[in-house]
Design an enzyme around this catalytic site. Structure first.
Site, PDB file in Angstrom:
ATOM      1  N   LYS A  13       2.334  57.421  22.374  1.00  0.00           N
ATOM      2  CA  LYS A  13       0.980  57.926  21.533  1.00  0.00           C
ATOM      3  C   LYS A  13       0.183  56.973  21.304  1.00  0.00           C
ATOM      4  O   LYS A  13      -0.932  56.517  20.429  1.00  0.00           O
ATOM      5  CB  LYS A  13       2.185  58.432  19.976  1.00  0.00           C
ATOM      6  CG  LYS A  13       2.112  60.171  20.525  1.00  0.00           C
ATOM      7  CD  LYS A  13       3.151  60.549  19.618  1.00  0.00           C
ATOM      8  CE  LYS A  13       4.611  60.149  19.384  1.00  0.00           C
ATOM      9  NZ  LYS A  13       5.462  59.546  20.021  1.00  0.00           N
ATOM     10  N   ARG A  88       6.703  63.617  10.644  1.00  0.00           N
ATOM     11  CA  ARG A  88       7.740  64.000  11.520  1.00  0.00           C
ATOM     12  C   ARG A  88       8.976  65.133  11.561  1.00  0.00           C
ATOM     13  O   ARG A  88       8.822  65.461  12.353  1.00  0.00           O
ATOM     14  CB  ARG A  88       8.747  62.428  11.215  1.00  0.00           C
ATOM     15  CG  ARG A  88       9.435  62.438  12.111  1.00  0.00           C
ATOM     16  CD  ARG A  88      10.600  60.657  12.113  1.00  0.00           C
ATOM     17  NE  ARG A  88       9.250  60.080  11.818  1.00  0.00           N
ATOM     18  CZ  ARG A  88       8.735  59.094  13.250  1.00  0.00           C
ATOM     19  NH1 ARG A  88       8.956  59.094  14.359  1.00  0.00           N
ATOM     20  NH2 ARG A  88       8.050  58.244  12.998  1.00  0.00           N
ATOM     21  N   ARG A 127      11.414  50.316  31.295  1.00  0.00           N
ATOM     22  CA  ARG A 127      11.025  49.061  30.527  1.00  0.00           C
ATOM     23  C   ARG A 127      11.386  47.664  30.332  1.00  0.00           C
ATOM     24  O   ARG A 127      12.565  48.284  30.429  1.00  0.00           O
ATOM     25  CB  ARG A 127       9.979  50.108  28.748  1.00  0.00           C
ATOM     26  CG  ARG A 127       9.272  49.796  28.786  1.00  0.00           C
ATOM     27  CD  ARG A 127       8.328  51.058  27.437  1.00  0.00           C
ATOM     28  NE  ARG A 127       9.394  50.852  26.024  1.00  0.00           N
ATOM     29  CZ  ARG A 127       8.961  51.562  25.703  1.00  0.00           C
ATOM     30  NH1 ARG A 127       7.661  52.238  25.287  1.00  0.00           N
ATOM     31  NH2 ARG A 127       9.714  51.973  24.834  1.00  0.00           N
ATOM     32  N   ARG A 161      15.613  46.943  25.935  1.00  0.00           N
ATOM     33  CA  ARG A 161      16.199  46.732  24.986  1.00  0.00           C
ATOM     34  C   ARG A 161      17.646  47.942  24.920  1.00  0.00           C
ATOM     35  O   ARG A 161      17.084  49.487  26.106  1.00  0.00           O
ATOM     36  CB  ARG A 161      15.060  47.078  24.000  1.00  0.00           C
ATOM     37  CG  ARG A 161      13.807  46.188  23.954  1.00  0.00           C
ATOM     38  CD  ARG A 161      12.917  46.580  22.962  1.00  0.00           C
ATOM     39  NE  ARG A 161      12.200  48.021  23.028  1.00  0.00           N
ATOM     40  CZ  ARG A 161      11.272  48.552  22.000  1.00  0.00           C
ATOM     41  NH1 ARG A 161      10.928  47.343  21.594  1.00  0.00           N
ATOM     42  NH2 ARG A 161      10.690  49.515  22.500  1.00  0.00           N
ATOM     43  N   ARG A 172      17.072  60.289  21.024  1.00  0.00           N
ATOM     44  CA  ARG A 172      15.660  60.181  20.943  1.00  0.00           C
ATOM     45  C   ARG A 172      14.896  61.770  20.704  1.00  0.00           C
ATOM     46  O   ARG A 172      14.305  61.403  20.106  1.00  0.00           O
ATOM     47  CB  ARG A 172      14.808  58.334  21.611  1.00  0.00           C
ATOM     48  CG  ARG A 172      15.619  57.331  20.754  1.00  0.00           C
ATOM     49  CD  ARG A 172      14.965  56.158  20.922  1.00  0.00           C
ATOM     50  NE  ARG A 172      13.038  56.391  20.728  1.00  0.00           N
ATOM     51  CZ  ARG A 172      12.742  55.846  21.651  1.00  0.00           C
ATOM     52  NH1 ARG A 172      13.048  54.394  22.572  1.00  0.00           N
ATOM     53  NH2 ARG A 172      11.046  55.555  21.432  1.00  0.00           N
TER      54      ARG A 172
END
Length: 220
Positions: A13, A88, A127, A161, A172
Site C-alpha cells: 500500500k 481503519r 525483509r 525487525r 497483524r
C-alpha cells in the site's frame, strides 16, 4: 479523484499510494504522516494524540478523524486526495462519510489491493533492514544482498525487525481481518470498491491500479 486505499499488511500500500498519488496529482494522506506532522508541529490535535500514546493507549477514532478532516481541507486536497491507512474500521468509514457529506463531496473509489496471505507473510517476514540506515531494505528472496547479512550500500549489518517476525505478521493480519477488512463490504454496498491483484512487479501493480481506476471513472 478522491480515493481510499485498502489492503493487508505487505500488499504494498505505501509504495502504491505514493506512486498513484503522483500519477493522479493528488496528495497522499497517510495516518502515520498525519500523526507525525501534528505531533512535530505541536498542534492541539498532536498534543492530544501524544498524551494517549505516551500513556500507552490507542488514539481515539475522533482524534484521528479530526486530523484527517483538517488535512483534507488543505488547499492541495481541493481537487482530490488518496487516503492510506484511514479509515481503519467501519466507525471511521462512517465518520468519513459524514465529513465528506458536510463538505458536499464524495469518494470516487475504494481501491482494494489483494494478495494471498502466504505471500504477505513471505514478503514481510523476509525483509531485512540495515542497522546503519533503515532506508536500505533487502529481502531473503526478492532482493538478496551480495553477501548474506551485509548491506550492499554501506556494509552495515542486516537484521529482521521484531514486528516483521512471522508470528507478529500473522497477528497483524488477524487485526486487519477483524478491524479493517469489514470496510470493504461497507464500501461495496456503496458501489465504490475496485479490487486488483497486488501480485507482480511494482510497475505492473501501478499500471493495473491506474487502469482499474480509469475504467471505474469512465463507467460512472
Amino acid at each position: 479523484m478522491r480515493i481510499v486505499l485498502v489492503g493487508p499488511p505487505g500488499a504494498g500500500k505505501g509504495t502504491q499510494a505514493t506512486r498513484l498519488a503522483e500519477k493522479l496529482r493528488v496528495p497522499h494522506i497517510s495516518t502515520g504522516d498525519l500523526f507525525r506532522a501534528n505531533i512535530s508541529q505541536k498542534t492541539e490535535l498532536g498534543k492530544l494524540a501524544k498524551s494517549y500514546m505516551d500513556a500507552g493507549n490507542l488514539v481515539p477514532d475522533e482524534v484521528t478523524i479530526a486530523m484527517a478532516k483538517d488535512r483534507m481541507e488543505q488547499p492541495d486536497a481541493e481537487l482530490g486526495f488518496l487516503l492510506d491507512g484511514f479509515p481503519r474500521n467501519v466507525s471511521q468509514a462512517e465518520a468519513l462519510d459524514e465529513v465528506l457529506t458536510t463538505e458536499g463531496i464524495k469518494l470516487d473509489a475504494v481501491l482494494d489491493l489483494e494478495a494471498p496471505e502466504a505471500e504477505v507473510v513471505k514478503r514481510i517476514a523476509g525483509r531485512r533492514i540495515c542497522r546503519n540506515d533503515s532506508a536500505h531494505v533487502f529481502h531473503v528472496t526478492y532482493k538478496q544482498p551480495a553477501e548474506a547479512g551485509v548491506c550492499d550500500v554501506c556494509g552495515g549489518e542486516l537484521y529482521q525487525r521484531d514486528d516483521d517476525s512471522e508470528d507478529t505478521v500473522r497477528t497483524r493480519l488477524e487485526v486487519y481481518h477483524t478491524q479493517t477488512e469489514p470496510i470493504i463490504d461497507y464500501y461495496k454496498a456503496q458501489g465504490l470498491v475496485v479490487t486488483i491483484s497486488a501480485m507482480g512487479k511494482v510497475d505492473e501493480v501501478t499500471a493495473r491500479a491506474m487502469g482499474a481506476l480509469q475504467r471505474d471513472e469512465d463507467g460512472k
